[in-house]
Design a protein around this motif. Sequence first.
Motif, PDB file in Angstrom:
ATOM      1  N   VAL A   1       0.612  -1.464   0.628  1.00 36.96           N
ATOM      2  CA  VAL A   1      -0.766   0.218  -0.141  1.00 36.96           C
ATOM      3  C   VAL A   1       0.669   1.469  -0.119  1.00 36.96           C
ATOM      4  N   ARG A   2       0.200   2.258  -0.552  1.00 46.39           N
ATOM      5  CA  ARG A   2       0.884   4.217  -0.116  1.00 46.39           C
ATOM      6  C   ARG A   2      -0.269   3.927   0.332  1.00 46.39           C
ATOM      7  N   LEU A   3       0.289   5.504   1.485  1.00 42.75           N
ATOM      8  CA  LEU A   3       0.064   5.755   2.694  1.00 42.75           C
ATOM      9  C   LEU A   3       0.502   7.945   1.870  1.00 42.75           C
ATOM     10  N   ALA A   4      -0.456   8.205   2.322  1.00 44.69           N
ATOM     11  CA  ALA A   4       0.248   9.449   1.171  1.00 44.69           C
ATOM     12  C   ALA A   4      -0.991  10.962   2.545  1.00 44.69           C
TER      13      ALA A   4
ATOM     14  N   LEU B   1       2.133   1.438   9.471  1.00 44.15           N
ATOM     15  CA  LEU B   1       2.364   1.930   9.338  1.00 44.15           C
ATOM     16  C   LEU B   1       1.677   3.611  10.107  1.00 44.15           C
ATOM     17  N   THR B   2       2.219   4.519  10.964  1.00 43.92           N
ATOM     18  CA  THR B   2       1.613   4.899  11.687  1.00 43.92           C
ATOM     19  C   THR B   2       0.673   6.284  11.017  1.00 43.92           C
ATOM     20  N   VAL B   3      -0.656   6.471  10.761  1.00 40.62           N
ATOM     21  CA  VAL B   3      -1.358   7.305  10.102  1.00 40.62           C
ATOM     22  C   VAL B   3      -1.203   8.499  10.455  1.00 40.62           C
ATOM     23  N   PRO B   4      -1.175   9.844   9.796  1.00 41.55           N
ATOM     24  CA  PRO B   4      -0.692  11.053   9.971  1.00 41.55           C
ATOM     25  C   PRO B   4      -1.652  11.957  11.134  1.00 41.55           C
TER      26      PRO B   4
ATOM     27  N   SER C   1       4.334  10.991   1.436  1.00 39.07           N
ATOM     28  CA  SER C   1       3.849   9.480   1.764  1.00 39.07           C
ATOM     29  C   SER C   1       4.871   8.724   1.581  1.00 39.07           C
ATOM     30  N   CYS C   2       4.633   7.198   2.372  1.00 35.68           N
ATOM     31  CA  CYS C   2       5.066   6.001   3.032  1.00 35.68           C
ATOM     32  C   CYS C   2       4.843   4.426   1.510  1.00 35.68           C
ATOM     33  N   GLU C   3       5.177   3.323   1.453  1.00 39.01           N
ATOM     34  CA  GLU C   3       4.507   2.539   1.395  1.00 39.01           C
ATOM     35  C   GLU C   3       4.697   1.451   2.209  1.00 39.01           C
ATOM     36  N   GLY C   4       3.745   0.261   2.104  1.00 42.17           N
ATOM     37  CA  GLY C   4       4.503  -0.179   3.411  1.00 42.17           C
ATOM     38  C   GLY C   4       3.843  -1.845   2.617  1.00 42.17           C
ATOM     39  N   GLY C   5       4.880  -3.054   3.201  1.00 41.12           N
ATOM     40  CA  GLY C   5       4.308  -4.310   3.022  1.00 41.12           C
ATOM     41  C   GLY C   5       4.068  -4.915   4.242  1.00 41.12           C
ATOM     42  N   THR C   6       3.296  -6.595   3.407  1.00 39.72           N
ATOM     43  CA  THR C   6       3.051  -7.522   4.650  1.00 39.72           C
ATOM     44  C   THR C   6       4.460  -6.904   5.848  1.00 39.72           C
ATOM     45  N   GLY C   7       3.508  -7.098   6.433  1.00 41.62           N
ATOM     46  CA  GLY C   7       4.147  -7.118   7.910  1.00 41.62           C
ATOM     47  C   GLY C   7       4.668  -5.353   9.110  1.00 41.62           C
ATOM     48  N   ASP C   8       4.142  -5.111   7.412  1.00 41.86           N
ATOM     49  CA  ASP C   8       4.493  -3.669   7.999  1.00 41.86           C
ATOM     50  C   ASP C   8       3.620  -2.947   8.792  1.00 41.86           C
TER      51      ASP C   8
END
Length: 110
Positions: free
Chosen positions: A68-71, A85-88, A76-83
């Motif tokens: 996924v890409r969180l923007a 991500l902190t939502v801004p 933005s940052c990308e994350g894959g399986t197991g990552d």
Amino acid sequence: MQKSSLAELTVRHLEKARGSSSGRSAETVVGGHTHILRQTLVALRAGEALDEHENPGEATVHVLTGRVRLAAGDTSCEGGTGDLLTVPDARHSLTAIEDTAVLLTVAKLE
């Protein structure tokens, strides 16, 4: 006490997302709108997105499978399986780079 299999839910909701005209499927597994804590499994077909929206509180996205890409704004940052991500604390969007299932955890601010 309640037990849920995220592995089984991931498979089920990815199948639903792939067959859905919206390209998505979701199920709240803990809490809900009347609780402070809410955890929702969200499955997105590749290329689909949760369009830009406000953050209702503190939130994380745990990528169960896929990418996924969180923007937010210009970042933005990308994350894959197991990552995890902190939502801004800002308007943000989430886009599936490939078929993806995430566990969205939100603690609403009151």
